[in-house]
Design a protein around this motif. Structure first.
Motif, short mmCIF file in Angstrom:
data_model
loop_
_atom_site.label_atom_id
_atom_site.label_comp_id
_atom_site.label_asym_id
_atom_site.label_seq_id
_atom_site.Cartn_x
_atom_site.Cartn_y
_atom_site.Cartn_z
N ILE A 60 4.35 -9.25 -7.03
CA ILE A 60 5.77 -9.11 -6.74
C ILE A 60 5.98 -7.63 -6.47
O ILE A 60 6.03 -6.82 -7.41
CB ILE A 60 6.64 -9.58 -7.92
N GLY A 61 6.08 -7.26 -5.20
CA GLY A 61 6.16 -5.84 -4.92
C GLY A 61 6.34 -5.51 -3.45
O GLY A 61 6.78 -6.34 -2.65
N TYR A 62 5.96 -4.30 -3.11
CA TYR A 62 6.21 -3.77 -1.77
C TYR A 62 5.26 -2.60 -1.54
O TYR A 62 4.65 -2.06 -2.47
CB TYR A 62 7.67 -3.30 -1.66
N ASP A 63 5.15 -2.19 -0.28
CA ASP A 63 4.35 -1.03 0.09
C ASP A 63 5.24 0.18 0.29
O ASP A 63 6.37 0.07 0.77
CB ASP A 63 3.60 -1.28 1.40
N VAL A 64 4.72 1.33 -0.09
CA VAL A 64 5.37 2.60 0.21
C VAL A 64 4.51 3.30 1.25
O VAL A 64 3.31 3.46 1.08
CB VAL A 64 5.48 3.48 -1.05
N ALA A 65 5.13 3.72 2.36
CA ALA A 65 4.39 4.37 3.44
C ALA A 65 4.59 5.87 3.37
O ALA A 65 5.71 6.36 3.13
CB ALA A 65 4.87 3.84 4.79
N ARG A 66 3.49 6.61 3.57
CA ARG A 66 3.59 8.06 3.63
C ARG A 66 4.29 8.48 4.92
O ARG A 66 4.07 7.89 5.97
CB ARG A 66 2.18 8.67 3.61
N ARG A 67 5.12 9.50 4.82
CA ARG A 67 5.90 9.93 5.97
C ARG A 67 5.02 10.50 7.09
O ARG A 67 5.27 10.28 8.27
CB ARG A 67 6.93 10.97 5.54
N PHE A 68 3.98 11.26 6.73
CA PHE A 68 3.19 11.96 7.73
C PHE A 68 1.81 11.36 7.94
O PHE A 68 1.02 11.88 8.72
CB PHE A 68 3.06 13.44 7.34
N THR A 69 1.48 10.29 7.26
CA THR A 69 0.19 9.63 7.46
C THR A 69 0.43 8.13 7.55
O THR A 69 1.53 7.64 7.37
CB THR A 69 -0.78 9.91 6.30
N SER A 70 -0.63 7.41 7.83
CA SER A 70 -0.53 5.95 7.92
C SER A 70 -0.85 5.26 6.61
O SER A 70 -0.86 4.03 6.53
CB SER A 70 -1.46 5.44 9.01
N LYS A 71 -1.11 6.04 5.56
CA LYS A 71 -1.51 5.45 4.28
C LYS A 71 -0.36 4.69 3.65
O LYS A 71 0.77 5.16 3.60
CB LYS A 71 -2.01 6.53 3.32
N ARG A 72 -0.66 3.51 3.15
CA ARG A 72 0.33 2.69 2.45
C ARG A 72 -0.13 2.46 1.03
O ARG A 72 -1.31 2.21 0.77
CB ARG A 72 0.52 1.36 3.18
N GLU A 73 0.78 2.56 0.08
CA GLU A 73 0.45 2.38 -1.33
C GLU A 73 1.28 1.26 -1.93
O GLU A 73 2.50 1.20 -1.76
CB GLU A 73 0.67 3.68 -2.10
N ALA A 74 0.60 0.36 -2.62
CA ALA A 74 1.26 -0.80 -3.23
C ALA A 74 1.98 -0.40 -4.50
O ALA A 74 1.47 0.38 -5.31
CB ALA A 74 0.22 -1.87 -3.53
N GLN A 75 3.15 -0.97 -4.68
CA GLN A 75 3.90 -0.79 -5.92
C GLN A 75 4.46 -2.14 -6.34
O GLN A 75 4.60 -3.07 -5.54
CB GLN A 75 5.04 0.22 -5.73
N GLY A 76 4.81 -2.24 -7.63
CA GLY A 76 5.38 -3.48 -8.14
C GLY A 76 4.58 -4.04 -9.29
O GLY A 76 4.01 -3.29 -10.10
N PHE A 77 4.53 -5.37 -9.36
CA PHE A 77 3.94 -6.08 -10.51
C PHE A 77 2.88 -7.06 -10.01
O PHE A 77 3.20 -8.02 -9.31
CB PHE A 77 5.03 -6.83 -11.26
N LEU A 78 1.64 -6.81 -10.37
CA LEU A 78 0.54 -7.70 -10.02
C LEU A 78 0.13 -8.46 -11.28
O LEU A 78 -0.29 -7.84 -12.27
CB LEU A 78 -0.65 -6.91 -9.46
N VAL A 79 0.26 -9.78 -11.25
CA VAL A 79 -0.08 -10.60 -12.41
C VAL A 79 -1.44 -11.26 -12.15
O VAL A 79 -1.66 -11.88 -11.11
CB VAL A 79 0.98 -11.69 -12.66
N THR A 80 -2.35 -11.11 -13.10
CA THR A 80 -3.65 -11.76 -13.03
C THR A 80 -3.75 -12.76 -14.18
O THR A 80 -2.79 -12.94 -14.94
CB THR A 80 -4.80 -10.74 -13.13
#
Length: 304
Positions: A60-80
């Motif tokens: 349950i989450g979303y990606d955050v994109a860097r303003r000056f690069t193409s890198k995306r970082e996951a945030q939120g809640f990952l349930v295993t």
């Protein structure tokens, strides 16, 4: 079985469908949902897996994109099938965004009580500030309800199949382990870290220690105007605000029951009557609350 049941629960939360990703399930909105999901698994779960056979159930989450690069970082809640992994920070130039984890367990209040406690802890620790443009208060409540439902489902399913589920895990008694549990890894500095040797050399000139006194953890920063911040040692609490004289409180004078964030200033922590310490302004309210817990447990000598 777990992902199929998670899909049924997720379908009931129509308002947050865009934020819900389940392995093997086609997303209604995002064509690249599988790639997005497995990037989140890689960044949040596989950094430090809880076993080779750990299974991701729902993110349950979303990606955050860097303003000056193409890198995306996951945030939120990952349930295993073992834990809830939470990430609300991103990698910065001098620090790495850290994930926090909340193991699944069945405590004395049964599955329902344990599920609510685990979900509440995960939600309460979350810093929603950067997600404000994506997730409003109503969405956050839906996140919480879905977390409780999924955790409850997983615990019931595992119990019914005879899988051994741990009892409530005790808090770490090791200071560095406790710092990680409290989600303070991205804010702390340790004096034995060579990367921060110059920082501590400068800090020592501003906050001199007693002979033989050892720094346990420092929440400090440096600017052109000098270094400042807050530290725990094996003997005392010490702090310094920019352009101010250092303040110290011996551990014997710290009142664990009275430790709290100052009602009038979220960047000050009261450790006893008349004993107030500044903390760096870059610490979030969540980090300040976690630091209060760390000080209380340090004062009570519950961590070593």
């Amino acid at each position: 079985m777990l992902t199929a049941k998670a899909s049924i629960l997720a379908a009931e939360r129509t308002d947050i469908q865009e934020f819900v990703f389940i392995p093997g399930s086609k997303h209604l909105t995002w064509d690249d949902s599988e790639a997005v999901l497995w990037r989140a698994v890689e960044q949040m779960m596989l950094v430090s897996p809880a076993g080779e056979d750990e299974l991701p159930i729902i993110w349950i989450g979303y990606d955050v994109a860097r303003r000056f690069t193409s890198k995306r970082e996951a945030q939120g809640f990952l349930v295993t099938d073992r834990r809830v992994i939470v990430k609300d920070t991103v990698d910065l130039v001098f620090s790495k965004g850290e994930e926090r984890q909340y193991p699944l367990y069945i405590g004395p209040h049964g599955i329902a009580g344990s599920s609510a406690t685990i979900a509440s802890a995960a939600i309460a620790s979350y810093d929603w500030e950067d997600a404000g443009s994506l997730v409003d208060a109503e969405d956050a409540e839906w996140f919480s309800q879905l977390l409780v439902s999924v955790i409850t489902m997983i615990l019931h399913a595992l119990s019914s199949t005879g899988v051994e589920i741990v009892a409530e895990p005790p808090a770490s008694s090791d200071l560095r382990g406790r710092v990680k549990e409290l989600g303070l890894d991205s804010d702390v500095k340790y004096s034995d870290d060579k990367a921060h040797a110059k920082h501590f050399a400068k800090f020592a000139k501003k906050i001199p220690l007693e002979a033989g006194e050892q720094i346990l953890a420092s929440f400090s920063a440096g600017t052109l105007a000098g270094v400042y911040g807050f530290m725990l040692t094996d003997r005392s609490v010490r702090s310094r605000d920019l352009m101010e004289e250092p303040v110290s409180t011996q551990r014997s004078r710290v009142d664990a029951a009275a430790v709290r964030v100052s009602p009038g200033d979220k960047h000050k922590i009261i450790v006893a009557a008349g004993e107030v310490h500044d903390i760096p302004s870059h610490l979030s309210e969540r980090a300040a609350a976690s630091l209060v817990t760390l000080i209380q447990e340090w004062a009570d000598q519950r961590i070593n």
